[in-house]
Design a protein around this motif. Structure first.
Motif, PDB file in Angstrom:
ATOM      1  N   ALA A 201       0.830  -1.209   0.000  1.00 12.22           N
ATOM      2  CA  ALA A 201       0.000   0.000   0.000  1.00 12.22           C
ATOM      3  C   ALA A 201       0.862   1.256   0.000  1.00 12.22           C
ATOM      4  CB  ALA A 201      -0.929  -0.012   1.219  1.00 12.22           C
ATOM      5  N   ALA A 202       1.962   1.228   0.750  1.00  5.06           N
ATOM      6  CA  ALA A 202       2.856   2.385   0.788  1.00  5.06           C
ATOM      7  C   ALA A 202       3.499   2.631  -0.567  1.00  5.06           C
ATOM      8  CB  ALA A 202       3.927   2.183   1.853  1.00  5.06           C
ATOM      9  N   GLU A 203       3.891   1.563  -1.260  1.00  5.03           N
ATOM     10  CA  GLU A 203       4.477   1.722  -2.591  1.00  5.03           C
ATOM     11  C   GLU A 203       3.435   2.226  -3.589  1.00  5.03           C
ATOM     12  OE1 GLU A 203       7.578   1.533  -3.302  1.00  5.03           O
ATOM     13  OE2 GLU A 203       8.409   0.543  -1.548  1.00  5.03           O
ATOM     14  N   ASP A 204       2.208   1.725  -3.486  1.00  2.58           N
ATOM     15  CA  ASP A 204       1.118   2.224  -4.338  1.00  2.58           C
ATOM     16  C   ASP A 204       0.923   3.717  -4.143  1.00  2.58           C
ATOM     17  OD1 ASP A 204       0.350  -0.054  -5.705  1.00  2.58           O
ATOM     18  OD2 ASP A 204      -1.157  -0.652  -4.237  1.00  2.58           O
ATOM     19  N   ASP A 205       0.896   4.129  -2.891  1.00  2.00           N
ATOM     20  CA  ASP A 205       0.667   5.547  -2.588  1.00  2.00           C
ATOM     21  C   ASP A 205       1.820   6.410  -3.089  1.00  2.00           C
ATOM     22  OD1 ASP A 205      -0.979   7.587  -1.183  1.00  2.00           O
ATOM     23  OD2 ASP A 205       0.820   7.786   0.060  1.00  2.00           O
ATOM     24  N   LEU A 207       3.807   5.776  -5.643  1.00  2.39           N
ATOM     25  CA  LEU A 207       3.723   5.860  -7.098  1.00  2.39           C
ATOM     26  C   LEU A 207       2.610   6.814  -7.520  1.00  2.39           C
ATOM     27  CD1 LEU A 207       4.564   4.990  -9.913  1.00  2.39           C
ATOM     28  CD2 LEU A 207       3.131   2.952  -9.664  1.00  2.39           C
ATOM     29  N   ARG A 208       1.473   6.755  -6.834  1.00  2.00           N
ATOM     30  CA  ARG A 208       0.372   7.677  -7.169  1.00  2.00           C
ATOM     31  C   ARG A 208       0.810   9.122  -7.011  1.00  2.00           C
ATOM     32  NH1 ARG A 208      -2.466  10.686  -4.316  1.00  2.00           N
ATOM     33  NH2 ARG A 208      -1.834   9.678  -2.367  1.00  2.00           N
ATOM     34  N   ARG A 209       1.518   9.428  -5.918  1.00  4.60           N
ATOM     35  CA  ARG A 209       1.980  10.801  -5.693  1.00  4.60           C
ATOM     36  C   ARG A 209       2.975  11.234  -6.775  1.00  4.60           C
ATOM     37  NH1 ARG A 209       2.608   8.965  -0.393  1.00  4.60           N
ATOM     38  NH2 ARG A 209       4.887   9.126  -0.631  1.00  4.60           N
ATOM     39  N   ASP A 210       3.849  10.315  -7.179  1.00  3.96           N
ATOM     40  CA  ASP A 210       4.811  10.655  -8.235  1.00  3.96           C
ATOM     41  C   ASP A 210       4.117  10.920  -9.571  1.00  3.96           C
ATOM     42  OD1 ASP A 210       6.952  10.458  -6.545  1.00  3.96           O
ATOM     43  OD2 ASP A 210       7.582   8.468  -7.206  1.00  3.96           O
ATOM     44  N   LEU A 211       3.013  10.213  -9.827  1.00  2.00           N
ATOM     45  CA  LEU A 211       2.336  10.338 -11.120  1.00  2.00           C
ATOM     46  C   LEU A 211       1.361  11.507 -11.181  1.00  2.00           C
ATOM     47  CD1 LEU A 211       1.536   6.608 -11.988  1.00  2.00           C
ATOM     48  CD2 LEU A 211       3.152   8.116 -13.165  1.00  2.00           C
ATOM     49  N   ASP A 212       0.839  11.939 -10.033  1.00  2.00           N
ATOM     50  CA  ASP A 212      -0.211  12.968 -10.036  1.00  2.00           C
ATOM     51  C   ASP A 212       0.165  14.217 -10.837  1.00  2.00           C
ATOM     52  OD1 ASP A 212      -2.101  11.522  -8.715  1.00  2.00           O
ATOM     53  OD2 ASP A 212      -1.721  12.396  -6.737  1.00  2.00           O
ATOM     54  N   PRO A 213       1.339  14.804 -10.642  1.00  2.00           N
ATOM     55  CA  PRO A 213       1.644  16.018 -11.415  1.00  2.00           C
ATOM     56  C   PRO A 213       1.746  15.759 -12.913  1.00  2.00           C
ATOM     57  CG  PRO A 213       3.539  15.331 -10.103  1.00  2.00           C
ATOM     58  CD  PRO A 213       2.387  14.521  -9.639  1.00  2.00           C
ATOM     59  N   TRP A 214       2.172  14.564 -13.299  1.00  2.00           N
ATOM     60  CA  TRP A 214       2.307  14.268 -14.728  1.00  2.00           C
ATOM     61  C   TRP A 214       0.959  13.975 -15.361  1.00  2.00           C
ATOM     62  CZ3 TRP A 214       6.507  16.096 -16.426  1.00  2.00           C
ATOM     63  CH2 TRP A 214       7.628  16.150 -15.594  1.00  2.00           C
ATOM     64  N   GLU A 224      -1.533   4.080 -16.913  1.00  5.62           N
ATOM     65  CA  GLU A 224      -1.804   2.983 -15.989  1.00  5.62           C
ATOM     66  C   GLU A 224      -0.572   2.770 -15.133  1.00  5.62           C
ATOM     67  OE1 GLU A 224      -1.031  -1.232 -17.858  1.00  5.62           O
ATOM     68  OE2 GLU A 224      -2.309  -0.083 -19.217  1.00  5.62           O
ATOM     69  N   SER A 225      -0.786   2.238 -13.942  1.00  8.98           N
ATOM     70  CA  SER A 225       0.332   2.062 -13.022  1.00  8.98           C
ATOM     71  C   SER A 225       0.209   0.727 -12.309  1.00  8.98           C
ATOM     72  CB  SER A 225       0.379   3.203 -12.007  1.00  8.98           C
ATOM     73  OG  SER A 225      -0.816   3.247 -11.244  1.00  8.98           O
ATOM     74  N   ASP A 226       1.375   0.164 -11.974  1.00 10.54           N
ATOM     75  CA  ASP A 226       1.443  -1.101 -11.251  1.00 10.54           C
ATOM     76  C   ASP A 226       2.578  -1.045 -10.250  1.00 10.54           C
ATOM     77  OD1 ASP A 226      -0.565  -2.878 -12.414  1.00 10.54           O
ATOM     78  OD2 ASP A 226       0.628  -2.768 -14.249  1.00 10.54           O
ATOM     79  N   THR A 227       2.354  -1.630  -9.083  1.00 11.45           N
ATOM     80  CA  THR A 227       3.444  -1.900  -8.152  1.00 11.45           C
ATOM     81  C   THR A 227       3.524  -3.411  -7.989  1.00 11.45           C
ATOM     82  OG1 THR A 227       1.966  -1.673  -6.250  1.00 11.45           O
ATOM     83  CG2 THR A 227       3.216   0.268  -6.907  1.00 11.45           C
TER      84      THR A 227
END
Length: 282
Positions: A201-205, A207-214, A224-227
Motif C-alpha cells: 500500500a505504501a508503494e502504491d501511494d 507511485l500515485r503521488r509521483d504520477l499525479d503532477p504528470w 496505468e500504473s502497477d506496483t
C-alpha cells in the motif's frame, strides 16, 4: 530543448536501425537530425597504413548510406552530418550537450558477439548529459503504442517519468508506470516480521503521488500504473514486451553513487527487446 536528435552511425545494420528510429523521433518532435560517424586512429598500423583522405572517404560512404535510409522514410527532415576523427564514444559525448537526445544501436561493428550491449552504447548511456536511446534489432510492434517507465521514486526515476511522459506525448502512446520493490534483507541474526500488505500500500501511494503532477500536465494521455513485489529488471522486462519504448533512470534508489549506470539500467539493456531510454538525474 531545441537541439537535434543525435544518432551514431558506423555502417552496421544495428546503427542503421537506430538511424530509422532517430529519424522518426526527430519528425515526431519537430527536430533536425544529426548523423555522426567517427573513427579513431589510435594504433600504429592505422596511423601508418591509412591516409586521412581515404578514411574520410570511407566515413562519407557510411554517412551517405545512413542519409539515404533517412530520406526513404522522412524526405522532408532537416539533416546534418558530422565526421569526426576520434573514438565514437568521445565524439558522441562531445556533441551530446547540444542535442535533445542521443540514439545509438545496441551493438556496432566492433562489438563482441557474446555481449548484447556494445561498449559504445553502454558508455554513452552511462555518461551522456541528455537522454540516450539504445535501439536493438527487434521490429517495431503492432498495436497501440505503449511507453513503459520504471518509477522508483529516486531522482533518476523522477527524471525518467518526465522523459517518459514527453516521449508518450510525441508518440500519442499510453504510459505504463511500474514500481518494482523488494523488502530489504536484514542481517541473519535479526528477526524481522514484514507487513507486506502495508508495504504494498505504501508503494502504491508513493507511485500515485509521483504520477499525479504528470497526469495533470498531460491530461490527454492514458496512464496505468502497477506496483509489483519483484526485482526491477525482470519486472520491467515483462512489462516492456510489445512496448515502443522503455524509460529507466541511470541509477535507482539503491544504486551506488560511484556507478554511472546502476544494476537496473545495466540489466534492461541486456534483457529488453524494445528501445531503451536511459535518463540521468542531472
Amino acid at each position: 530543448m531545441e537541439g537535434p536528435v543525435l544518432v551514431g552511425v558506423d555502417g552496421s545494420e544495428a546503427a542503421l536501425k537506430a538511424v530509422g528510429w532517430a529519424a522518426a523521433e526527430a519528425v515526431r518532435r519537430d527536430r533536425r537530425l544529426l548523423l555522426l560517424t567517427a573513427f579513431t586512429m589510435d594504433t600504429a598500423e592505422v596511423a601508418f597504413t591509412w591516409r586521412e583522405e581515404d578514411i574520410r572517404a570511407g566515413l562519407d560512404h557510411v554517412l551517405d548510406t545512413a542519409h539515404g535510409r533517412v530520406l526513404a522514410v522522412a524526405p522532408d527532415l532537416e539533416i546534418e552530418r558530422a565526421t569526426v576523427l576520434d573514438s565514437p564514444t568521445a565524439a558522441l559525448l562531445h556533441r551530446a550537450a547540444e542535442a535533445t537526445m542521443v540514439v545509438v544501436g545496441l551493438r556496432g561493428r566492433g562489438g563482441f558477439p557474446a555481449l548484447k550491449a556494445g561498449s559504445v552504447a553502454y558508455r554513452v548511456a552511462a555518461h551522456s548529459p541528455v537522454p540516450v536511446v539504445v535501439v536493438g534489432s527487434e521490429p517495431e510492434p503492432e498495436g497501440e503504442p505503449v511507453v513503459v517507465v520504471g518509477a522508483d521514486g529516486s531522482p533518476h526515476g523522477r527524471r525518467a517519468l518526465a522523459a517518459a511522459f514527453d516521449a508518450a506525448a510525441a508518440l500519442s502512446a499510453r504510459v505504463h508506470a511500474l514500481r518494482a520493490w523488494e523488502p530489504l534483507i536484514p542481517p541473519a541474526q535479526m528477526m524481522v516480521s514484514y507487513d507486506f500488505g502495508a508495504m504494498h500500500a505504501a508503494e502504491d501511494d508513493a507511485l500515485r503521488r509521483d504520477l499525479d503532477p504528470w497526469r495533470a500536465r498531460y491530461p490527454d494521455l492514458r496512464v496505468e500504473s502497477d506496483t509489483v513485489e519483484s526485482a526491477p529488471v525482470p519486472a520491467l522486462a515483462r512489462a516492456a514486451r510489445g512496448a515502443r519504448l522503455l524509460v529507466v533512470g541511470a541509477r535507482g534508489r539503491h544504486g551506488l553513487p560511484v556507478l554511472a549506470l546502476g544494476a537496473t539500467a545495466h540489466g534492461v539493456l541486456h534483457r529488453v527487446p524494445c528501445p531503451v531510454m536511459i535518463v540521468h538525474a542531472e
